[in-house]
Design an enzyme around this catalytic site. Structure first.
Site, short mmCIF file in Angstrom:
data_model
loop_
_atom_site.label_atom_id
_atom_site.label_comp_id
_atom_site.label_asym_id
_atom_site.label_seq_id
_atom_site.Cartn_x
_atom_site.Cartn_y
_atom_site.Cartn_z
N GLY A 11 0.82 -1.21 0.00
CA GLY A 11 0.00 0.00 0.00
C GLY A 11 0.86 1.26 0.00
N ASP A 32 0.37 -8.78 1.34
CA ASP A 32 -0.69 -7.90 0.85
C ASP A 32 -1.64 -8.73 -0.02
OD1 ASP A 32 -2.10 -5.61 -0.47
OD2 ASP A 32 -0.51 -4.45 0.49
N THR A 36 -6.37 -2.84 -2.12
CA THR A 36 -6.14 -1.43 -2.45
C THR A 36 -4.65 -1.15 -2.65
OG1 THR A 36 -6.09 -0.84 -0.09
CG2 THR A 36 -8.20 -0.60 -1.23
N GLY A 37 -3.80 -2.11 -2.34
CA GLY A 37 -2.36 -1.97 -2.60
C GLY A 37 -2.05 -2.30 -4.05
N ASP A 57 -4.29 -12.68 2.25
CA ASP A 57 -5.25 -11.85 2.98
C ASP A 57 -5.06 -12.13 4.47
OD1 ASP A 57 -7.43 -10.82 4.28
OD2 ASP A 57 -8.89 -11.51 2.79
N LYS A 92 -13.14 -6.54 8.86
CA LYS A 92 -12.44 -7.81 9.06
C LYS A 92 -10.93 -7.61 9.23
CE LYS A 92 -13.60 -11.58 6.78
NZ LYS A 92 -13.95 -12.44 5.61
N GLY A 103 -1.26 -12.53 16.83
CA GLY A 103 -0.94 -13.94 17.08
C GLY A 103 0.43 -14.29 16.52
N TYR A 146 -14.52 1.83 9.62
CA TYR A 146 -13.07 2.05 9.76
C TYR A 146 -12.74 2.46 11.19
CZ TYR A 146 -8.42 3.98 8.58
OH TYR A 146 -7.07 4.26 8.50
N TYR A 160 -3.25 -7.68 24.29
CA TYR A 160 -2.10 -8.58 24.06
C TYR A 160 -0.88 -8.07 24.83
CZ TYR A 160 -3.69 -12.12 20.79
OH TYR A 160 -4.30 -13.21 20.24
#
Ligand code: UDP
Length: 309
Positions: A11, A32, A36-37, A57, A92, A103, A146, A160
């Site tokens: 991006g 990526d 949008t990148g 993804d 997402k 993670g 967003y 975390y």
């Protein structure tokens, strides 16, 4: 040698960060899904043996076999028109994507950095915005996809940090511009520059008296690099505090492009923030960082880039 995983590395900001890390001799694994990148942003890096690209993804499980020192989570649509077009993907990547990236950082015992946003402050009632302000966000408005995803991402990052002892950073990025923005990404600057260069009317939304504060990309990336190397776990604003109205921006672009374009007015999008200006005292103090590129210098570089496209 250190290795960094950058999600959203193809991006606008992600690709500049890839450049910065590679120039500092850090291995980069760029992930990526190219929603949008763009390949064009990273094609120059394929010749470097420090660079590896993985088309993936990040909302799906991320598997990396190498040792990893940094996980830098930049994946997300970031222009208002992009996140209106991809509302579910935006939610997402901010939630599931942040969970997977955290993670990965936990599994590799890596430092994690979240690319957050001034949008966590929503349509702010405190001006300028400092990191202690909790924001004024409409959760169910069109921008909520967003804003709330990034607010959730910040909460998950701090969880975390506190629960799993992960070394984390949160950068709240204010409006940034420069080469590699998409001409048609819908944001004010690429839209105005492309309109001015094509002698078309500049489309100012609302009465144009809303304000923003625009930071040139190299300044922003320098601030983020300093943040990675710091030990600041709480959110930190990075942006240029020089505030300006959208009307003034449109006029400056017309002048610097030597254009005869005029300004026309269109409806203001729902929940468009009326003001935005970062308080960067914390970044100055903790990171010894301050932006140095003037708007004129930054606009000239960006106009030249769009002209050459
Ligand atoms: N804007 C505008 N014309 C355009 C695109 C944007 O007047 O063609 C306005 C928009 O309504 C907002 C400001 O410019 O007030 C900055 O918008 P942008 O999409 O760049 O990002 P935002 O700061 O809203 O996230």
């Amino acid at each position: 040698m250190k290795t960094a995983v950058i999600t959203g590395g193809a991006g606008f900001l992600g690709s500049h960060l890839c450049d910065k890390l590679i120039s500092n001799n850090i291995n980069v694994i760029c992930i990526d899904n190219l929603l949008t990148g763009s390949f064009n942003n990273i094609s120059h890096l394929f010749e470097s043996n420090l660079f590896k690209f993985v088309k993936h993804d990040v909302t799906n499980y991320v598997h990396i076999s190498e040792k990893v020192d940094y996980v830098l989570h930049f994946a997300s649509p970031a222009s208002p028109s992009d996140y209106l077009n991809y509302p579910i993907q935006t939610l997402k990547v901010g939630s599931l994507g942040t969970h997977n990236a955290l993670g990965l950082a936990k599994a590799k015992n890596a430092t994690f950095l979240l690319a957050s946003t001034s949008e966590v402050y929503g349509d702010p009632l405190v001006h300028p915005q400092n990191e202690d302000y909790w924001g004024n966000v409409n959760p169910i408005g069109p921008r909520g996809v967003y804003d709330e995803a990034k607010r959730f991402a910040e909460a998950l990052t701090m969880a975390y940090h506190r629960y799993h002892n992960i070394d984390t950073r949160i950068v709240r990025i204010f409006n940034t511009y420069g080469p590699r923005m998409r001409v048609n990404d819908g944001r004010a600057l690429p839209t105005f520059i492309s309109q001015a260069l094509n002698e078309k009317d500049l489309t100012v939304f609302g009465n144009g008296e809303q304000t923003r504060s625009f930071c040139f990309v190299t300044d922003l990336i320098d601030g983020i690099y300093k943040l990675i190397l710091s030990n600041e776990n709480n959110p930190i604003n990075i942006g240029n505090p020089k505030e300006i109205t959208i009307n003034e921006i449109a006029k400056e672009i017309i002048k610097l492009s030597n254009s005869k374009s005029k300004i026309v007015y269109k409806d203001l999008p729902i929940d468009d923030p009326k003001v935005r200006q970062p308080d960067i005292s914390k970044a100055k103090k903790v990171l010894n960082w301050t932006p140095i590129i003037t708007r004129k210098e930054g606009f000239e570089i960006t106009i030249k880039y769009f002209k050459e496209l």
